[in-house]
Design an enzyme around this catalytic site. Sequence first.
Site, PDB file in Angstrom:
ATOM      1  CB  CYS A 100      50.745  26.442  67.484  1.00  0.00           C
ATOM      2  SG  CYS A 100      50.434  26.581  69.199  1.00  0.00           S
ATOM      3  CG  HIS A 144      55.095  23.456  67.372  1.00  0.00           C
ATOM      4  ND1 HIS A 144      54.591  24.450  66.872  1.00  0.00           N
ATOM      5  CD2 HIS A 144      54.581  23.098  68.697  1.00  0.00           C
ATOM      6  CE1 HIS A 144      53.671  25.018  67.622  1.00  0.00           C
ATOM      7  NE2 HIS A 144      53.911  24.206  68.820  1.00  0.00           N
ATOM      8  CD  GLU A 164      58.208  19.377  67.691  1.00  0.00           C
ATOM      9  OE1 GLU A 164      58.127  19.411  66.560  1.00  0.00           O
ATOM     10  OE2 GLU A 164      58.011  20.073  68.751  1.00  0.00           O
ATOM     11  CE  LYS A 213      56.831  27.598  67.882  1.00  0.00           C
ATOM     12  NZ  LYS A 213      57.124  26.566  66.862  1.00  0.00           N
ATOM     13  CG  HIS A 244      54.641  30.061  69.948  1.00  0.00           C
ATOM     14  ND1 HIS A 244      54.037  29.861  68.572  1.00  0.00           N
ATOM     15  CD2 HIS A 244      54.099  28.578  70.769  1.00  0.00           C
ATOM     16  CE1 HIS A 244      53.165  28.720  68.804  1.00  0.00           C
ATOM     17  NE2 HIS A 244      53.120  28.201  69.883  1.00  0.00           N
ATOM     18  CG  PHE A 280      46.819  24.946  73.403  1.00  0.00           C
ATOM     19  CD1 PHE A 280      48.003  24.220  73.760  1.00  0.00           C
ATOM     20  CD2 PHE A 280      46.599  26.059  74.267  1.00  0.00           C
ATOM     21  CE1 PHE A 280      48.825  24.605  74.653  1.00  0.00           C
ATOM     22  CE2 PHE A 280      47.414  26.502  75.491  1.00  0.00           C
ATOM     23  CZ  PHE A 280      48.484  25.611  75.658  1.00  0.00           C
TER      24      PHE A 280
END
Length: 418
Positions: free
Chosen positions: A161, A300, A311, A332, A337, A397
């Site tokens: 990402c 994010h 986060e 988002k 995403h 990831f």
Amino acid sequence: MSKRRVAITGLGVLSPVGQSVPEVAAALKSGASGIRVIEVPKLTGQYPAGVVQGQFSDRFTRLERPFLDRTHEMAIVAARQAIEDAGLDDFDAYGPRAGVYYGNVNGGAVSVQNWCEEVLVNGKQKARPFTAMSIMSNSGAAQISIRHRIRGPVVTHASACGSSGVGIGEAMRAIADGYLDVAVAGGAEAPLTAALIGVFDGTRALSPVDPEDPSRSCKPFSRDRTGLVLGEGAAFLVLEAEDVALSRGATIHGYLLGYGVNSDAHHIGMPETKGQVECLRQALSNAGIDASQVQYVNAHATATIGGDVIESAAIREVFGEGPDAAFVSSTKSVHGHLLGATSALECVLTVVAMNESVLPASAHLGVVDERCRLNHVGERPRTDHPFDVAVSFSCGFGGTNAALVVGSRRSPEITANP
């Protein structure tokens, strides 16, 4: 040696919330969502997704089309928008001092799935010659380079990402350090295929379709969030050394002030607050600013149960959570995403929001999860709200984090890259 200031002189975007800068500006002001229900061949269910309306094949010749996946088509179109916005076209005069920095994770996902069906279902033994070029992850960057005569570094990043955020940050570094004068930086993804949607559904992280309104399926930070929503699109920036941009009379949309990149070194699929905190502080240090100077964070936040909490703790530790802390939202909620392209889209949206004096919403926020306490913008955008320093943050990831510090064109006196 002093660093050169890095100006943003071009913006290009194909996204679920607009296919041009004016369109995404209008969407940010209204809070419009580009998430809708899709049905995917080979899969039996329905899925919410951030969809870019329309096809782009008719913009290419019959001889070009076989080499281009939907991903590459969108990359070419969005990059061309940014390049034209910057008042450029052919970079030949820059020689090796112009580059392309690209973020992409899945390559030509449609082409990959089509070939797999040919060999596994239909028993075909050999692909057509152009298949190799249509599935490559670096084809988007290569196509941009070829079409615009960009002969310096042409680099593709695949850090989940954070891919396009890393690309933008590395382009900024190359210009600030004097290795390049100009770069086209961004990313593209077209993951709305059975193969990829099935993979993400298998992680148990995908949101189901909201039963009342499919456009409300992605709810970052909300107590009622149910998972992430995949999206497609492409976004690019043209970055230039400020002196080079001014010498040719270019319009400056803003500045990249700082960049942080690191790894959690923790878990292949689970983020960690400590690594995110270190990345954010690294970006602020690179920009030479204090956390108190940041007025907005485009988080994010993917609307997963664990990820948003982790986060939120990182943002809280760096920026605080009270009314004087930086405002926070996740766009988002309206575009989904975009995987490797998500950093680039969110950076472009942050620049556009700055120039339009609008704080983007976390749409459908509703009641905030108590574990996600922050100074939230809320579920409606705040218009007529100027801000001059923002952070666009991405976490992927594998543990790679990327943070970009953006400064507005209204505040050129901000010291960047000390």
